[in-house]
Design a protein around this motif. Structure first.
Motif, PDB file in Angstrom:
ATOM      1  N   ARG A  47      11.227 -33.514  23.886  1.00 49.97           N
ATOM      2  CA  ARG A  47      11.206 -32.844  24.768  1.00 49.97           C
ATOM      3  C   ARG A  47      10.845 -31.321  24.837  1.00 49.97           C
ATOM      4  O   ARG A  47      10.071 -30.996  25.783  1.00 49.97           O
ATOM      5  CB  ARG A  47      12.507 -32.760  25.667  1.00 49.97           C
ATOM      6  N   LYS A  48      11.439 -30.637  24.001  1.00 55.55           N
ATOM      7  CA  LYS A  48      11.015 -29.477  23.627  1.00 55.55           C
ATOM      8  C   LYS A  48       9.399 -29.302  23.332  1.00 55.55           C
ATOM      9  O   LYS A  48       8.888 -28.332  23.877  1.00 55.55           O
ATOM     10  CB  LYS A  48      11.779 -28.572  22.690  1.00 55.55           C
ATOM     11  N   TYR A  51       7.643 -29.570  26.721  1.00 54.55           N
ATOM     12  CA  TYR A  51       7.569 -28.686  27.518  1.00 54.55           C
ATOM     13  C   TYR A  51       6.789 -27.217  27.069  1.00 54.55           C
ATOM     14  O   TYR A  51       6.408 -26.352  27.794  1.00 54.55           O
ATOM     15  CB  TYR A  51       9.042 -28.278  27.834  1.00 54.55           C
ATOM     16  N   SER A  55       3.774 -26.667  30.651  1.00 57.01           N
ATOM     17  CA  SER A  55       5.039 -25.750  30.769  1.00 57.01           C
ATOM     18  C   SER A  55       5.077 -25.584  32.332  1.00 57.01           C
ATOM     19  O   SER A  55       6.090 -25.147  32.820  1.00 57.01           O
ATOM     20  CB  SER A  55       4.761 -24.363  30.142  1.00 57.01           C
ATOM     21  N   ASN A  56       3.969 -26.010  33.159  1.00 56.73           N
ATOM     22  CA  ASN A  56       4.204 -25.372  34.598  1.00 56.73           C
ATOM     23  C   ASN A  56       3.441 -26.495  35.352  1.00 56.73           C
ATOM     24  O   ASN A  56       2.573 -25.910  36.129  1.00 56.73           O
ATOM     25  CB  ASN A  56       3.765 -24.024  34.693  1.00 56.73           C
ATOM     26  N   ILE A 259       4.033 -34.032  36.343  1.00 53.59           N
ATOM     27  CA  ILE A 259       4.800 -33.869  35.084  1.00 53.59           C
ATOM     28  C   ILE A 259       5.023 -35.256  34.383  1.00 53.59           C
ATOM     29  O   ILE A 259       5.148 -35.422  33.244  1.00 53.59           O
ATOM     30  CB  ILE A 259       6.001 -33.200  35.426  1.00 53.59           C
ATOM     31  N   TRP A 263       3.959 -36.506  30.583  1.00 57.29           N
ATOM     32  CA  TRP A 263       4.952 -37.099  29.565  1.00 57.29           C
ATOM     33  C   TRP A 263       4.450 -38.381  29.006  1.00 57.29           C
ATOM     34  O   TRP A 263       4.527 -38.759  27.748  1.00 57.29           O
ATOM     35  CB  TRP A 263       6.325 -37.107  30.271  1.00 57.29           C
TER      36      TRP A 263
END
Length: 373
Positions: A47-48, A51, A55-56, A259, A263
């Motif tokens: 997950r980290k 992101y 990021s946006n 988003i 993923w």
């Protein structure tokens, strides 16, 4: 329905120990009811990393794909899928939508659908909405399927066969190679749902067995081993184009948010790198099945999905309540979802569950089964 009829139906469900309700549970329970078979949805390191890379991104696509919801990330995802599977790809918002849309779009009153008796509700709903003639063959009984093909092949020129790879309630698997051989022999249209095999079998059972080219509609829902939401359809280019023009659940649905698409792409690109958790899961599967035999419990499962038969709705409610109090989050699967007398506890294994966890759970389950008559 009138309000008094609704109340009567709900009271009947309650009296039969069949009334569903929404519940939440504390985080300190060992979750044995999750479908996150590869542990991807709960992987904080993944997950980290995600992101940091994305990021946006917008949290809504705000449109169907045929208007302004067809942003570059979706096209990149579908191109990557085509590179992997060798077929055109189309993204759906859920496996339920994907299954319904395929069947409703390509089947009609002149179609004979031959569907495994235990196929998912989304498949059954799609068949009902399509108006097709339906015959259910006995669960995983491909000889029965062949007998139905022989019986009806002169009456119907359009025969549509539907199977899953691994089944959610019993945790058993189709003989996919034998099914493909039947397709080659009789030239029917074949639809396969990989909801419970994707991830566990890397890109799926059909891919691992090199059988994708023989499947007309390969649907891959992502809410289980895929660790996400949405679904992939792999099919021929012309069939994809037809869905874009005729598939109501595709045309009139707001696309997944960017988003979520990012993923899905992120996990797809990494799917082959998850061999360590995959190996850990396979070791846990073998250990669990051996332990089930040792404890003399009853299951039909041959996979990471394990349903242990309990019996009645009343009995399973008591056992699950007691197990939750002991720290094991388990969910009862009751009739009429399953046949009368076969209510069961269904667990989904994943690499984050230890062998010690499984031993303690099965020991307590065995105690509960012996304690409640």
């Amino acid at each position: 329905m009138k309000l008094e009829n609704i109340k009567s139906e709900l009271n009947k469900l309650k009296n039969n120990n069949n009334l569903r309700s929404l519940k939440s549970y504390p985080n300190n329970l060992l979750n044995l009811s999750s479908n996150d078979y590869m542990g991807l949805a709960e992987d904080n390191i993944l997950r980290k990393e995600f992101y940091l890379k994305y990021s946006n991104l917008p949290l809504s696509s705000s449109s169907s794909r045929l208007i302004t919801g067809n942003f570059p990330l979706i096209e990149e995802l579908e191109k990557k899928l085509k590179d992997i599977y060798g077929k055109s790809a189309l993204t759906f918002n859920s496996g339920f939508d994907g299954n319904c849309c395929i069947i409703e779009t390509f089947c009609n009153k002149d179609t004979l659908v031959l569907s495994d008796k235990l196929n998912h509700a989304s498949i059954h709903d799609g068949i009902i909405h399509s108006g097709a003639k339906l015959h259910r063959y006995r669960h995983l009984d491909l000889d029965h399927l062949e007998s139905l093909i022989l019986k009806y092949k002169d009456e119907f020129s359009d025969i549509f066969v539907i199977s899953e790879t691994i089944y959610s309630m019993d945790g058993d698997s189709v003989d996919l190679e034998k099914l493909i051989n039947l397709k080659k022999k009789y030239n029917f249209t074949l639809m396969i749902d990989e909801a419970h095999s994707y991830g566990v079998y890397s890109y799926g059972m059909a891919y691992e067995l090199n059988l994708v080219e023989f499947i007309d509609f390969l649907i891959i829902p992502l809410g289980k081993g895929g660790g996400s939401i949405g679904a992939y359809l792999l099919t021929d280019k012309i069939l994809k184009e037809y869905i874009i023009n005729k598939g109501r659940k595709f045309i009139y649905t707001t696309a997944l948010p960017p988003i979520n698409i990012a993923w899905n792409l992120f996990l797809l690109e990494k799917m082959n790198s998850f061999q360590v958790p995959r190996n850990n899961l396979n070791e846990l599967i073998l250990y669990t099945h051996n332990l089930i035999k040792e404890f003399n419990l009853t299951t039909f499962s041959t996979s990471h999905i394990i349903s242990i038969l309990v019996g009645s709705n009343e009995k399973i409610d008591i056992i699950c309540k007691n197990l939750i109090e002991k720290g094991f989050l388990v969910y009862p699967v009751k009739e009429p979802t399953v046949p009368k007398g076969t209510s069961r506890i269904r667990i989904g294994l994943n690499p984050n569950i230890s062998q010690n966890d499984i031993y303690n759970f099965l020991k307590e389950l065995k105690y509960e089964l012996n304690s409640i008559l």
